[in-house]
Write a protein that holds these residues in place. Structure first.
Motif, mmCIF file in Angstrom:
data_model
loop_
_atom_site.group_PDB
_atom_site.id
_atom_site.type_symbol
_atom_site.label_atom_id
_atom_site.label_comp_id
_atom_site.label_asym_id
_atom_site.label_seq_id
_atom_site.Cartn_x
_atom_site.Cartn_y
_atom_site.Cartn_z
ATOM 1 N N THR A 153 -6.027 -14.994 2.233
ATOM 2 C CA THR A 153 -5.332 -13.712 2.197
ATOM 3 C C THR A 153 -5.637 -12.980 0.901
ATOM 4 O O THR A 153 -5.450 -13.529 -0.180
ATOM 5 N N VAL A 154 -6.113 -11.747 1.046
ATOM 6 C CA VAL A 154 -6.368 -10.892 -0.106
ATOM 7 C C VAL A 154 -5.189 -9.949 -0.268
ATOM 8 O O VAL A 154 -4.769 -9.294 0.697
ATOM 9 N N CYS A 155 -4.652 -9.869 -1.465
ATOM 10 C CA CYS A 155 -3.520 -8.991 -1.749
ATOM 11 C C CYS A 155 -3.903 -8.059 -2.893
ATOM 12 O O CYS A 155 -4.258 -8.522 -3.977
ATOM 13 N N ILE A 156 -3.833 -6.751 -2.640
ATOM 14 C CA ILE A 156 -4.155 -5.745 -3.658
ATOM 15 C C ILE A 156 -2.867 -5.046 -4.068
ATOM 16 O O ILE A 156 -2.133 -4.546 -3.215
ATOM 17 N N THR A 157 -2.585 -5.016 -5.354
ATOM 18 C CA THR A 157 -1.378 -4.367 -5.869
ATOM 19 C C THR A 157 -1.755 -3.391 -6.980
ATOM 20 O O THR A 157 -2.513 -3.739 -7.881
ATOM 21 N N ALA A 158 -1.220 -2.179 -6.887
ATOM 22 C CA ALA A 158 -1.453 -1.165 -7.925
ATOM 23 C C ALA A 158 -0.351 -1.289 -8.965
ATOM 24 O O ALA A 158 0.708 -0.680 -8.834
ATOM 25 N N ARG A 180 -7.981 2.186 -6.488
ATOM 26 C CA ARG A 180 -8.903 2.336 -5.370
ATOM 27 C C ARG A 180 -9.493 0.977 -5.023
ATOM 28 O O ARG A 180 -9.839 0.188 -5.902
ATOM 29 N N HIS A 181 -9.619 0.712 -3.699
ATOM 30 C CA HIS A 181 -10.157 -0.580 -3.256
ATOM 31 C C HIS A 181 -10.892 -0.385 -1.930
ATOM 32 O O HIS A 181 -10.398 0.296 -1.029
ATOM 33 N N PHE A 182 -12.070 -0.985 -1.812
ATOM 34 C CA PHE A 182 -12.830 -0.954 -0.568
ATOM 35 C C PHE A 182 -12.642 -2.258 0.185
ATOM 36 O O PHE A 182 -12.769 -3.348 -0.396
ATOM 37 N N LEU A 183 -12.384 -2.154 1.491
ATOM 38 C CA LEU A 183 -12.268 -3.333 2.332
ATOM 39 C C LEU A 183 -13.651 -3.815 2.765
ATOM 40 O O LEU A 183 -14.673 -3.232 2.407
ATOM 41 N N LEU A 184 -13.674 -4.875 3.591
ATOM 42 C CA LEU A 184 -14.930 -5.494 3.983
ATOM 43 C C LEU A 184 -15.831 -4.552 4.765
ATOM 44 O O LEU A 184 -17.056 -4.703 4.753
ATOM 45 N N ASP A 185 -15.254 -3.573 5.465
ATOM 46 C CA ASP A 185 -16.024 -2.641 6.291
ATOM 47 C C ASP A 185 -16.243 -1.303 5.593
ATOM 48 O O ASP A 185 -16.592 -0.322 6.235
ATOM 49 N N SER A 186 -16.005 -1.251 4.292
ATOM 50 C CA SER A 186 -16.152 -0.035 3.462
ATOM 51 C C SER A 186 -15.030 0.968 3.672
ATOM 52 O O SER A 186 -15.128 2.103 3.198
ATOM 53 N N GLY A 214 2.588 0.630 -7.735
ATOM 54 C CA GLY A 214 3.575 -0.258 -7.130
ATOM 55 C C GLY A 214 3.299 -0.604 -5.690
ATOM 56 O O GLY A 214 3.958 -1.490 -5.128
ATOM 57 N N ALA A 215 2.337 0.054 -5.049
ATOM 58 C CA ALA A 215 2.031 -0.215 -3.646
ATOM 59 C C ALA A 215 1.230 -1.511 -3.511
ATOM 60 O O ALA A 215 0.548 -1.942 -4.435
ATOM 61 N N THR A 216 1.322 -2.112 -2.319
ATOM 62 C CA THR A 216 0.617 -3.363 -2.046
ATOM 63 C C THR A 216 0.009 -3.335 -0.653
ATOM 64 O O THR A 216 0.645 -2.869 0.298
ATOM 65 N N VAL A 217 -1.219 -3.837 -0.536
ATOM 66 C CA VAL A 217 -1.884 -4.006 0.761
ATOM 67 C C VAL A 217 -2.444 -5.421 0.807
ATOM 68 O O VAL A 217 -3.036 -5.901 -0.169
ATOM 69 N N SER A 218 -2.261 -6.101 1.936
ATOM 70 C CA SER A 218 -2.799 -7.447 2.094
ATOM 71 C C SER A 218 -3.457 -7.576 3.466
ATOM 72 O O SER A 218 -3.094 -6.876 4.412
ATOM 73 N N TYR A 219 -4.444 -8.481 3.554
ATOM 74 C CA TYR A 219 -5.115 -8.736 4.827
ATOM 75 C C TYR A 219 -5.748 -10.117 4.799
ATOM 76 O O TYR A 219 -6.013 -10.678 3.734
ATOM 77 N N LYS A 224 -12.388 -8.899 13.502
ATOM 78 C CA LYS A 224 -12.781 -9.635 14.705
ATOM 79 C C LYS A 224 -12.282 -8.920 15.964
ATOM 80 O O LYS A 224 -13.069 -8.391 16.738
ATOM 81 N N GLU A 225 -10.988 -8.909 16.190
ATOM 82 C CA GLU A 225 -10.454 -8.140 17.309
ATOM 83 C C GLU A 225 -9.929 -6.792 16.838
ATOM 84 O O GLU A 225 -9.955 -5.810 17.567
ATOM 85 N N CYS A 226 -9.404 -6.770 15.623
ATOM 86 C CA CYS A 226 -8.956 -5.526 15.008
ATOM 87 C C CYS A 226 -9.021 -5.691 13.496
ATOM 88 O O CYS A 226 -9.263 -6.784 12.993
ATOM 89 N N ARG A 227 -8.825 -4.593 12.801
ATOM 90 C CA ARG A 227 -8.822 -4.629 11.337
ATOM 91 C C ARG A 227 -7.375 -4.430 10.896
ATOM 92 O O ARG A 227 -6.915 -3.298 10.754
ATOM 93 N N ALA A 228 -6.663 -5.519 10.723
ATOM 94 C CA ALA A 228 -5.224 -5.472 10.479
ATOM 95 C C ALA A 228 -4.914 -5.648 8.995
ATOM 96 O O ALA A 228 -5.431 -6.557 8.349
ATOM 97 N N VAL A 229 -4.060 -4.765 8.476
ATOM 98 C CA VAL A 229 -3.590 -4.877 7.100
ATOM 99 C C VAL A 229 -2.078 -4.690 7.081
ATOM 100 O O VAL A 229 -1.509 -4.060 7.972
ATOM 101 N N SER A 230 -1.432 -5.252 6.065
ATOM 102 C CA SER A 230 -0.003 -5.071 5.852
ATOM 103 C C SER A 230 0.203 -4.223 4.603
ATOM 104 O O SER A 230 -0.581 -4.307 3.656
ATOM 105 N N LEU A 231 1.284 -3.451 4.595
ATOM 106 C CA LEU A 231 1.475 -2.462 3.534
ATOM 107 C C LEU A 231 2.909 -2.414 3.056
ATOM 108 O O LEU A 231 3.849 -2.641 3.815
ATOM 109 N N SER A 232 3.076 -2.110 1.767
ATOM 110 C CA SER A 232 4.361 -1.686 1.223
ATOM 111 C C SER A 232 4.074 -0.596 0.195
ATOM 112 O O SER A 232 3.057 -0.653 -0.496
#
Length: 273
Positions: free
Chosen positions: A71-76, A82-88, A96-101, A108-116
């Motif tokens: 699990t990759v977690c990005i926190t500002a 700024r952050h690029f995901l695997l598909d650019s 204070g925001a956070t995104v994880s995937y 694979k079936e979708c590109r799902a991320v979680s956010l706060s």
């Protein structure tokens, strides 16, 4: 001798259950509870076997159940990030925001991320793998577009603004949602089952992420209200009837004021709070 050791090893394994290994019970059964105590060497031998089995099982358990390494977690933490995901796909996170995937399942079936918090997305289009954003209260599904999701902790609603393209916005566990297209906003009050379409408060809700203010025949009064809020400096002008079309970088308020004054031939006043 080798077969005998193998039988004893299998006997110890018989006393392993998921998450627990009763080595003492297994050893007592192997050695016979009614017999005299074994020699120190034999005791250490079988204890070593049991300990090795235990370590192998614990290690396997951690590798099998431990999802954190994937699990990759990005926190500002310090500011806009700024952050690029695997598909650019580009993420711009407000402070204070956070995104994880999950890197194992992403794409694979979708590109799902979680956010706060508040995050701006510029999603790379892929018809075979939709992009899915999930927060505590909402879910947004897209193929390729630019949009913003804002779910701040202190707020009582989740807001979505679409800069370009189209998204489906719904409650996290809801069945139905609403479709938002370019320049549309949606709001989901926490606890409601359906979001509603709302009007953007200002012409450029995502200027904090894009670094640009874009106006198309926008009344100067509306422009100054947005700039006042963005820079925390009240701005006024008596020429309320004028409109402006143009694009301004958000780097310098002074530069924006100068350009607007020269373009419209008006005077803009800054007032202290």
């Amino acid at each position: 001798m080798k077969d005998k050791e193998e039988r004893k090893l299998q006997f110890v394994l018989r006393y392993y259950t998921y998450g627990k290994l009763d080595t003492q019970k297994a050893l007592r059964k192997m050695m016979g509870e009614g017999q005299s105590h074994p020699s120190g060497r034999r005791w250490m031998y079988f204890s070593g076997i049991a300990a090795a089995i235990f370590l192998c099982i614990v290690g396997h358990h951690i590798l099998w159940d431990g999802k954190k390494p994937h699990t990759v977690c990005i926190t500002a933490e310090a500011g806009v990030t700024r952050h690029f995901l695997l598909d650019s796909t580009l993420l711009i996170l407000s402070q204070g925001a956070t995104v994880s995937y999950d890197t194992d399942t992403y794409g694979k079936e979708c590109r799902a991320v979680s956010l706060s918090g508040k995050v701006y997305f510029s999603v790379r289009r892929n018809v075979h793998s939709p992009f899915l954003v999930t927060s505590n209260y909402a879910q947004v599904k897209v193929l390729g577009t630019e949009f913003e999701v804002d779910e701040s902790r202190q707020d009582t609603a989740t807001r979505v603004y679409v800069k370009s393209g189209k998204v489906v916005f719904k409650a996290r566990y809801g069945k139905d949602g609403i479709i938002l297209t370019k320049d549309m906003c949606g709001m989901l009050a926490h606890g409601d089952e359906m979001p509603v379409v709302s009007r953007p408060a200002f012409p450029n809700p995502s200027a904090w992420a894009t670094g640009k203010f874009i106006y198309r025949n926008t009344p100067i009064e509306e422009v100054l209200k947005e700039l006042s809020l963005y820079y925390g400096t009240p701005l006024y002008s008596s020429a309320h009837y004028r409109t402006i079309t143009g694009e301004f970088k958000a780097d310098s308020l002074e530069e924006i004021i100068t350009l607007i004054e020269k373009t419209l031939d008006i005077k803009i006043t800054k007032k202290s709070r």
